[in-house]
Design an enzyme around this catalytic site. Structure first.
Site, PDB file in Angstrom:
ATOM      1  N   PHE A  11      -7.276-128.796  61.493  1.00 27.00           N
ATOM      2  CA  PHE A  11      -6.320-129.576  62.293  1.00 27.00           C
ATOM      3  C   PHE A  11      -6.264-129.070  63.742  1.00 27.00           C
ATOM      4  CE2 PHE A  11      -1.716-129.155  63.546  1.00 27.00           C
ATOM      5  CZ  PHE A  11      -1.618-130.407  64.152  1.00 27.00           C
ATOM      6  N   ILE A  12      -6.006-127.775  63.921  1.00 28.45           N
ATOM      7  CA  ILE A  12      -5.903-127.250  65.290  1.00 28.45           C
ATOM      8  C   ILE A  12      -7.268-127.327  65.974  1.00 28.45           C
ATOM      9  CG2 ILE A  12      -5.349-125.230  66.711  1.00 28.45           C
ATOM     10  CD1 ILE A  12      -3.468-124.263  64.513  1.00 28.45           C
ATOM     11  N   ASP A  31     -17.616-125.164  61.063  1.00 24.49           N
ATOM     12  CA  ASP A  31     -16.627-125.290  59.998  1.00 24.49           C
ATOM     13  C   ASP A  31     -17.354-125.769  58.764  1.00 24.49           C
ATOM     14  OD1 ASP A  31     -14.182-125.881  58.430  1.00 24.49           O
ATOM     15  OD2 ASP A  31     -13.194-125.782  60.372  1.00 24.49           O
ATOM     16  N   TYR A 148      -0.995-112.709  53.412  1.00 24.47           N
ATOM     17  CA  TYR A 148      -1.541-113.424  54.577  1.00 24.47           C
ATOM     18  C   TYR A 148      -1.065-112.782  55.878  1.00 24.47           C
ATOM     19  CZ  TYR A 148      -1.487-117.322  57.983  1.00 24.47           C
ATOM     20  OH  TYR A 148      -1.600-118.103  59.102  1.00 24.47           O
ATOM     21  N   ARG A 221      12.252-123.798  60.784  1.00 23.85           N
ATOM     22  CA  ARG A 221      10.932-123.669  61.394  1.00 23.85           C
ATOM     23  C   ARG A 221      10.993-124.297  62.786  1.00 23.85           C
ATOM     24  NH1 ARG A 221      10.533-120.845  57.566  1.00 23.85           N
ATOM     25  NH2 ARG A 221       8.876-120.744  55.995  1.00 23.85           N
ATOM     26  N   ASP A 297      10.078-117.211  49.973  1.00 24.18           N
ATOM     27  CA  ASP A 297      10.315-118.008  51.176  1.00 24.18           C
ATOM     28  C   ASP A 297      10.932-117.110  52.231  1.00 24.18           C
ATOM     29  OD1 ASP A 297      10.337-120.190  52.810  1.00 24.18           O
ATOM     30  OD2 ASP A 297      11.504-121.452  51.461  1.00 24.18           O
TER      31      ASP A 297
HETATM   32  C1  UGA Z   1       2.682-121.817  57.226  1.00 29.40           C
HETATM   33  C2  UGA Z   1       1.733-120.641  57.454  1.00 29.40           C
HETATM   34  O1  UGA Z   1       1.937-119.652  56.466  1.00 29.40           O
HETATM   35  C3  UGA Z   1       1.913-120.023  58.801  1.00 29.40           C
HETATM   36  O2  UGA Z   1       0.956-119.032  59.035  1.00 29.40           O
HETATM   37  C4  UGA Z   1       1.748-121.053  59.849  1.00 29.40           C
HETATM   38  O3  UGA Z   1       2.023-120.474  61.109  1.00 29.40           O
HETATM   39  C5  UGA Z   1       2.681-122.194  59.595  1.00 29.40           C
HETATM   40  O4  UGA Z   1       2.518-122.727  58.281  1.00 29.40           O
HETATM   41  C6  UGA Z   1       2.385-123.274  60.584  1.00 29.40           C
HETATM   42  O5  UGA Z   1       2.202-124.436  60.245  1.00 29.40           O
HETATM   43  O6  UGA Z   1       2.316-122.898  61.772  1.00 29.40           O
HETATM   44  P1  UGA Z   1       5.241-122.165  56.644  1.00 29.40           P
HETATM   45  O7  UGA Z   1       6.002-122.573  57.847  1.00 29.40           O
HETATM   46  O8  UGA Z   1       6.017-121.396  55.626  1.00 29.40           O
HETATM   47  O9  UGA Z   1       3.988-121.314  57.127  1.00 29.40           O
HETATM   48  O10 UGA Z   1       4.585-123.439  55.943  1.00 29.40           O
HETATM   49  P2  UGA Z   1       5.114-124.739  55.167  1.00 29.40           P
HETATM   50  O11 UGA Z   1       4.313-124.851  53.938  1.00 29.40           O
HETATM   51  O12 UGA Z   1       5.052-125.900  56.095  1.00 29.40           O
HETATM   52  O13 UGA Z   1       6.620-124.421  54.736  1.00 29.40           O
HETATM   53  C7  UGA Z   1       7.714-124.580  55.607  1.00 29.40           C
HETATM   54  C8  UGA Z   1       8.982-124.562  54.761  1.00 29.40           C
HETATM   55  O14 UGA Z   1       9.081-125.811  54.059  1.00 29.40           O
HETATM   56  C9  UGA Z   1       9.037-123.473  53.700  1.00 29.40           C
HETATM   57  O15 UGA Z   1      10.349-122.995  53.603  1.00 29.40           O
HETATM   58  C10 UGA Z   1       8.659-124.207  52.410  1.00 29.40           C
HETATM   59  O16 UGA Z   1       9.178-123.575  51.260  1.00 29.40           O
HETATM   60  C11 UGA Z   1       9.286-125.560  52.669  1.00 29.40           C
HETATM   61  N1  UGA Z   1       8.719-126.724  51.929  1.00 29.40           N
HETATM   62  C12 UGA Z   1       7.383-126.924  51.857  1.00 29.40           C
HETATM   63  C13 UGA Z   1       9.599-127.641  51.342  1.00 29.40           C
HETATM   64  O17 UGA Z   1      10.842-127.483  51.393  1.00 29.40           O
HETATM   65  N2  UGA Z   1       9.079-128.732  50.704  1.00 29.40           N
HETATM   66  C14 UGA Z   1       7.751-128.962  50.612  1.00 29.40           C
HETATM   67  O18 UGA Z   1       7.352-129.989  50.021  1.00 29.40           O
HETATM   68  C15 UGA Z   1       6.870-128.040  51.207  1.00 29.40           C
END
Ligand code: UGA
Length: 348
Positions: A11-12, A31, A148, A221, A297
């Site tokens: 993506f990036i 890639d 990670y 986030r 989380d």
């Molecule tokens: C991920 C990567 O681990 C990071 O390295 C990266 O920087 C980041 O994505 C990014 O996109 O920049 P994270 O933010 O935890 O980190 O990734 P997500 O899977 O998007 O989760 C965000 C939050 O949403 C978490 O609390 C997760 O538990 C929650 N989530 C996820 C939900 O509530 N529902 C879902 O269906 C999926």
């Protein structure tokens, strides 16, 4: 300028390829998948569809032929950290380290993508994360989620040691939840694990399946437009002396929200964009059930971006317009074959 881009098909990477070509640069990309850059047609772009783990000579040639090396290679979905933690370390640490060694051998400047996840968990009293001041606090060893961040952090530390020894010119980027067209992939209704949160919520809106809030969606986030992120990258690229040896947060502090709020905004925007009432239902799910028992989380803080502001960058895209354009991408490309079974995504 000629840049080698490892992870050009993610993506990036795919957005960076477009951005660098628009700015007149030459790009050599690698890639294992190229779907996200299949539309790119330029005689200044060369793409190698190859797996870095079996392409070390090719990688070495790419480094030797370039002015700047950009390393985006990573498994970056939390579900993978708990499903295949050793593969995550193999790619996100050992393979990245090998590229750094090749940069040292050929005297090339390296721009390494790391993660905001290196900060780990917020500590009491902190209001934002600063690259050089914030502590890095992780969870217990039996929570593989943190492997990670540990791998990324160790890589950052080694790069810094080699810089201090006068062996490597590098900068590190810590992305804060970039979003935009082509982010991740859609999944069938009711999927757990799999892609990151935007893709899950978008899939639920399109399929009518449940929208899961992991542990209630109370953690926050910082969602950042991929176009702001590209401009931030350029500020780093264009300031080699000021950026040398430095880590940079790339994120938009104004777009820092709880996941629950993200769900509500996306539901509202879906209604506005389509004129349809979303059929999906919000449900809470424990993290251990959604990802597995070794997931943990964590909440995140917004980035302090003063270092990049000093290089002339600041983000300008707000959350709603960024979400709208990302959602429109999926609405316009809505078709059944976008719904893939859960599988390892391309790197980065
Ligand atoms: C991920 C990567 O681990 C990071 O390295 C990266 O920087 C980041 O994505 C990014 O996109 O920049 P994270 O933010 O935890 O980190 O990734 P997500 O899977 O998007 O989760 C965000 C939050 O949403 C978490 O609390 C997760 O538990 C929650 N989530 C996820 C939900 O509530 N529902 C879902 O269906 C999926």
């Amino acid at each position: 300028m000629r840049l080698a881009l490892f992870g050009a098909g993610g993506f990036i990477g795919s957005h960076l390829v477009e951005h660098l070509l628009d700015r007149g640069h030459e790009v050599i990309g690698l890639d294992r998948e190229g779907d996200k850059i299949a539309h790119v047609n330029s005689d200044r772009f060369t793409f190698h569809g190859a797996d870095i783990r079996t392409s070390q000579d090719l990688a070495d040639d790419m480094v030797a032929e370039s002015d700047v090396v950009v390393d985006l290679l990573a498994h970056a979905n939390p579900s993978l950290y708990v499903e295949m933690p050793l593969e995550v370390v193999d790619l996100n640490f050992y393979e990245n380290l090998r590229i750094a060694e090749q940069c040292i051998a050929h005297g090339r400047r390296l721009i390494q993508y790391s993660s905001c996840e290196v900060y780990g968990k917020p500590v009491a009293g902190e209001t934002s994360w600063h690259e050089d001041l914030s502590p890095m606090v992780y969870g217990p060893i039996d929570k593989h989620r943190w492997i990670y961040a540990s791998a990324k952090q160790l890589l950052e530390r080694i790069l810094r040691v080699r810089y201090d020894a006068g062996e490597l010119n590098f900068s590190t980027i810590r992305p804060f939840n970039f979003i935009g067209p082509r982010l991740d992939y859609l999944v069938p209704a009711g999927t757990v694990g799999g892609p990151r949160v935007f893709a899950h919520f978008m899939s639920a809106l399109l399929s009518g399946g449940p929208m899961y809030l992991v542990n209630g969606g109370d953690v926050s986030r910082t969602f950042t437009s991929i176009y702001d992120a590209n401009e931030a990258f350029h500020a780093i690229l264009d300031n080699p002396e000021a950026a040398a040896g430095e880590a940079f947060n790339i994120g938009n502090p104004a777009n820092h929200i709880p996941i629950r709020e993200l769900a509500l905004i996306m539901i509202r925007l879906y209604g506005e964009l389509t004129g349809r009432t979303p059929l999906c239902e919000i449900q809470t799910q424990p993290g251990e059930e959604f990802y597995g028992p070794t997931y943990e989380d964590s909440d995140r803080l917004p980035p302090n971006i003063s270092k990049l502001e000093a290089l002339g960058w600041s983000p300008s895209r707000d959350l709603e317009s960024t979400l709208r354009e990302t959602m429109r991408f999926y609405l316009e490309s809505e078709k059944p074959d976008l719904f893939q079974p859960v599988a390892a995504p391309p790197f980065a």
